[in-house]
Design an enzyme around this catalytic site. Structure first.
Site, PDB file in Angstrom:
ATOM      1  N   CYS A 155      35.924  34.005  48.924  1.00  7.94           N
ATOM      2  CA  CYS A 155      34.964  34.938  49.513  1.00  7.94           C
ATOM      3  C   CYS A 155      33.716  35.034  48.648  1.00  7.94           C
ATOM      4  CB  CYS A 155      35.596  36.311  49.708  1.00  7.94           C
ATOM      5  SG  CYS A 155      35.925  37.213  48.160  1.00  7.94           S
ATOM      6  N   CYS A 178      34.998  24.169  40.447  1.00  5.33           N
ATOM      7  CA  CYS A 178      35.649  24.991  41.464  1.00  5.33           C
ATOM      8  C   CYS A 178      36.604  25.975  40.793  1.00  5.33           C
ATOM      9  CB  CYS A 178      36.395  24.082  42.434  1.00  5.33           C
ATOM     10  SG  CYS A 178      37.458  24.968  43.613  1.00  5.33           S
ATOM     11  N   CYS A 254      13.648  17.045  11.322  1.00  6.33           N
ATOM     12  CA  CYS A 254      14.535  18.097  10.817  1.00  6.33           C
ATOM     13  C   CYS A 254      14.127  19.494  11.274  1.00  6.33           C
ATOM     14  CB  CYS A 254      14.585  18.054   9.290  1.00  6.33           C
ATOM     15  SG  CYS A 254      13.024  18.481   8.473  1.00  6.33           S
ATOM     16  N   CYS A 264      13.183  14.424   4.496  1.00  7.51           N
ATOM     17  CA  CYS A 264      13.920  15.582   5.023  1.00  7.51           C
ATOM     18  C   CYS A 264      15.066  15.982   4.103  1.00  7.51           C
ATOM     19  CB  CYS A 264      14.454  15.274   6.422  1.00  7.51           C
ATOM     20  SG  CYS A 264      13.163  14.878   7.634  1.00  7.51           S
ATOM     21  N   CYS A 304      16.888  43.499 -33.344  1.00 12.37           N
ATOM     22  CA  CYS A 304      17.919  43.233 -34.336  1.00 12.37           C
ATOM     23  C   CYS A 304      19.099  42.507 -33.721  1.00 12.37           C
ATOM     24  CB  CYS A 304      18.369  44.525 -35.014  1.00 12.37           C
ATOM     25  SG  CYS A 304      19.431  45.557 -33.978  1.00 12.37           S
ATOM     26  N   CYS A 313      33.837  49.179 -23.276  1.00 13.70           N
ATOM     27  CA  CYS A 313      34.163  48.195 -24.310  1.00 13.70           C
ATOM     28  C   CYS A 313      33.661  48.650 -25.680  1.00 13.70           C
ATOM     29  CB  CYS A 313      33.569  46.836 -23.945  1.00 13.70           C
ATOM     30  SG  CYS A 313      33.833  45.562 -25.187  1.00 13.70           S
ATOM     31  N   CYS A 321      26.113  34.782 -34.049  1.00 17.70           N
ATOM     32  CA  CYS A 321      27.373  34.051 -34.148  1.00 17.70           C
ATOM     33  C   CYS A 321      28.465  34.620 -33.263  1.00 17.70           C
ATOM     34  CB  CYS A 321      27.855  34.031 -35.594  1.00 17.70           C
ATOM     35  SG  CYS A 321      28.343  35.674 -36.221  1.00 17.70           S
ATOM     36  N   HIS A 328      30.461  41.235 -41.105  1.00 15.61           N
ATOM     37  CA  HIS A 328      29.188  40.859 -41.697  1.00 15.61           C
ATOM     38  C   HIS A 328      28.906  41.711 -42.932  1.00 15.61           C
ATOM     39  CE1 HIS A 328      28.858  38.772 -37.993  1.00 15.61           C
ATOM     40  NE2 HIS A 328      27.645  38.291 -38.274  1.00 15.61           N
ATOM     41  N   CYS A 338      22.465  37.296 -40.968  1.00 18.63           N
ATOM     42  CA  CYS A 338      23.608  36.407 -40.704  1.00 18.63           C
ATOM     43  C   CYS A 338      23.134  34.962 -40.677  1.00 18.63           C
ATOM     44  CB  CYS A 338      24.259  36.760 -39.383  1.00 18.63           C
ATOM     45  SG  CYS A 338      25.565  35.601 -38.922  1.00 18.63           S
TER      46      CYS A 338
END
Length: 501
Positions: A155, A178, A254, A264, A304, A313, A321, A328, A338
């Site tokens: 339909c 179809c 490209c 390219c 320094c 930390c 070093c 040191h 150093c």
């Protein structure tokens, strides 16, 4: 569109590289044909930079595309004695190649029909007052039922939903079949125009138009934002440089912006390098050291050598070093002297991480040198484009009034700005070329840098003349006696050839 051109495939595009670009993707080829004579390629210019490119491509507007598409459909329809709809389905399946359609059809028509979904003898709907829809299974009068060439009845409401859903999914709707799962019959534009909504018909028409460009190997859309022009490229013509009617210049191969003298592959590598994180890592390696305890990178921002890592930390160490600061003392030359690093260096025990850091620093400095000049020429080119637009839209009229010259006699100014824009583009890409030029090829590098320097010198003289010296005549209250001398100078700088700089 000629059948001969349609025979080109992807291998043809690769073979064209030998006409202009190096056969190798690397820049440092010893073969003379692989080198880019970037000055000479840019120097055989006519007065109009854009017009000199018109021999190897054709810019197509929407009307041109539709006309060519109709011509191809009509040609196939006439040669194969098929309906226009069937011819369109065939061309769409074979990427709009007229010659390939003809070759495949005459070689094995039955197989082509089977693959594409074209029935040799269409099946008519049964001659009954009512028919059952194959999707919703409701009975409808015969005039509310339609089918493709296969005769499967559906339909109009189900057709509209099926076509609309397919079109909403994208250009795949151009290969519509179809709705019956066991059927391979093609559904053409005639069914879409008969059963789909107006919006869906418009979308389908746009898909079909774009397919003519996107599926054809010798046509591409202009990549500029908002541009609706396409470009047909003439195979084997040499240069890939294209200038669209929208004024955007790009490489047809490209689709990046026009980038002679580099190929390219080099452009892709350079753009990737500019956007990748590798340069960030190089900066970190060149300008920071890892904390010996937590390994986080630390940038030294004071004089320094006593470094304290950030919380949590808080490890204290020597910048030279990377040893603990608590070690040191007098045996290392004192807290602020150093000498372990210098001693190790003198003994030949050069730390590997320091060597890598030094290499990264040198690499970063070299990249920064070329990138800065590449970017500066790019920004200068953008400014020149803006100045060109300003000149064409308002300043030429003003200059015409101030110097009592007709605008037709001021074309030399526009030509100068076009030349500036083009030369800025070329100079910009010479820095990408120079970055990838092998370090060991000293003679080639020296010659390249000499040509690059000469080109820059000539361009700077031209740019300064067009930008600053012209301003004097724009601001003049009355015609200047030496305006003709300025014309001669600017026109001469515009036409300057390499070796005359």
């Amino acid at each position: 569109m000629s059948s001969e051109d349609d025979m080109h495939d992807a291998n043809d595009l690769e073979s064209i590289d030998d006409d202009f670009y190096s056969g190798d993707t690397g820049i440092g080829s010893d073969d003379g044909d692989g080198d880019y004579d970037f000055v000479d390629n840019e120097s055989d210019a006519s007065d109009d930079i854009i017009s000199r490119q018109q021999l190897n491509y054709i810019v197509l507007g929407e009307a041109d595309i539709r006309q060519r598409q109709e011509e191809d459909i009509n040609r196939v329809s006439a040669v194969l004695s098929l309906s226009r709809v069937a011819a369109c389905i065939l061309l769409r399946h074979y990427n709009w190649s007229v010659s390939r359609v003809n070759d495949e059809w005459f070689a094995d028509e039955e197989n082509v029909r089977r693959v594409v979904g074209l029935l040799e003898k269409p099946i008519e709907l049964p001659n009954a007052r009512e028919l059952t829809c194959g999707i919703c299974f409701e009975n409808y009068p015969r005039d509310r039922i339609s089918s493709a060439a296969c005769g499967h009845p559906f339909c109009h409401a189900c057709w509209r939903g099926y076509i609309g859903t397919s079109i909403s999914d994208g250009p795949g709707s151009l290969s519509l079949r179809c709705p019956d799962p066991s059927c391979n019959a093609a559904v053409g534009q005639d069914m879409v125009n008969l059963l789909a909504t107006d919006d869906d018909k418009e979308k389908y028409s746009r898909y079909l138009l774009r397919s003519y460009i996107e599926d054809n190997r010798k046509t591409k859309w202009c990549p500029a934002p908002g541009c609706d022009y396409a470009v047909e490229f003439i195979m084997g013509s040499g240069s890939y440089d294209v200038c669209c009617n929208c004024t955007y210049g790009f490489c047809w191969n490209c689709t990046e912006e026009a980038h002679r003298p580099v190929d390219c592959s080099t452009v892709a590598t350079w753009i990737l390098k500019n956007s990748a994180e590798s340069e960030n890592m190089n900066w970190i390696l060149a300008n920071s050291k890892p904390c010996p305890k937590c390994k986080r990178p630390i940038e030294k921002n004071q004089g320094c050598m006593h470094i304290t890592c950030t919380p949590p930390c808080k490890f204290e160490f020597c910048w030279l070093c990377l040893g603990a600061w608590s070690d040191h003392g007098e045996r290392t030359g004192g807290f602020y002297a150093c000498n372990r690093y210098e001693a190790a260096k003198q003994e030949g025990a050069y730390d590997e991480s320091e060597r890598r850091r030094e290499m990264a620093k040198n690499s970063l400095e070299r990249y920064t040198h070329y990138y800065e000049r590449w970017a500066t020429n790019q920004s200068s080119r953008q400014k020149a484009l803006a100045d060109l637009h300003s000149m064409q839209s308002e300043k030429l009229e003003k200059l015409s009034d101030r110097q009592s010259q007709p605008e037709s006699q001021l074309k030399f100014i526009t030509e100068a700005w076009l030349q500036i824009v083009e030369c800025r583009r070329v100079l910009k890409w010479t820095y990408a070329y120079g970055y990838y030029l092998p370090e060991h090829e000293h003679a080639k590098r020296q010659f390249f840098e000499y040509l690059q320097g000469e080109a820059e010198s000539g361009l700077e003289r031209l740019h300064q003349c067009a930008e600053k010296e012209l301003q004097v005549y724009l601001e003049a209250e009355s015609p200047s006696k030496d305006f003709n001398d300025f014309r001669t100078k600017l026109a001469g700088l515009t036409r300057l050839k390499p070796g005359q700089v």
